[in-house]
Design an enzyme around this catalytic site. Sequence first.
Site, short mmCIF file in Angstrom:
data_model
loop_
_atom_site.label_atom_id
_atom_site.label_comp_id
_atom_site.label_asym_id
_atom_site.label_seq_id
_atom_site.Cartn_x
_atom_site.Cartn_y
_atom_site.Cartn_z
CG PHE A 29 2.55 66.18 4.89
CD1 PHE A 29 3.11 64.94 4.64
CD2 PHE A 29 1.47 66.60 4.13
CE1 PHE A 29 2.59 64.12 3.64
CE2 PHE A 29 0.95 65.79 3.13
CZ PHE A 29 1.51 64.54 2.88
CE1 TYR A 30 10.05 69.85 4.61
CE2 TYR A 30 8.20 70.68 5.85
CZ TYR A 30 9.23 70.89 4.97
OH TYR A 30 9.42 72.13 4.44
#
Length: 158
Positions: A29-30
């Site tokens: 995830f970012y």
Amino acid sequence: MAKEVERKFLVSGQEWRSLVEGRIRIRQFYLASNTGRSVRLRISDGEVATLTLKFGSRGRVRDEFEYRVPLAEAEEMMDFAIGRVIEKTRHHVSHRGRLYEIDVFGGELRGLIIAELETPEDVPASELPAWIGREVTGDPRYYNASLAHGDDVPEAVA
């Protein structure tokens, strides 16, 4: 600092599956993403967490920094993810002395299969495996940051 030199391809056919040498389950995830830079957390096989910072255009070459982080902290930071958490299984396949990383996506991206080849050399089409499809290097729709928070889902998934 490491330079990441990467090409991306769609995968056609299933022949590669019998050549798999290893696999890793990945959740990533970012935490931040903007044109030319991203901050990503990746959890591999539920055991190892890596923070990655990438800088540069979305072309073949980018600057990349990676750091291990405690697993519990990475899982806690997932609450701050921008967009969707990407779920995929990365398969390692060798061909002509080069390692291909084939990502089979799950969740909302189920149906998407992308092969990545990291090499500084320009590999001619005649040396690519038969199961390699269209090259999508430089197409922003196929970069993980775009897949995480883009609504423009590539046609291979739609």
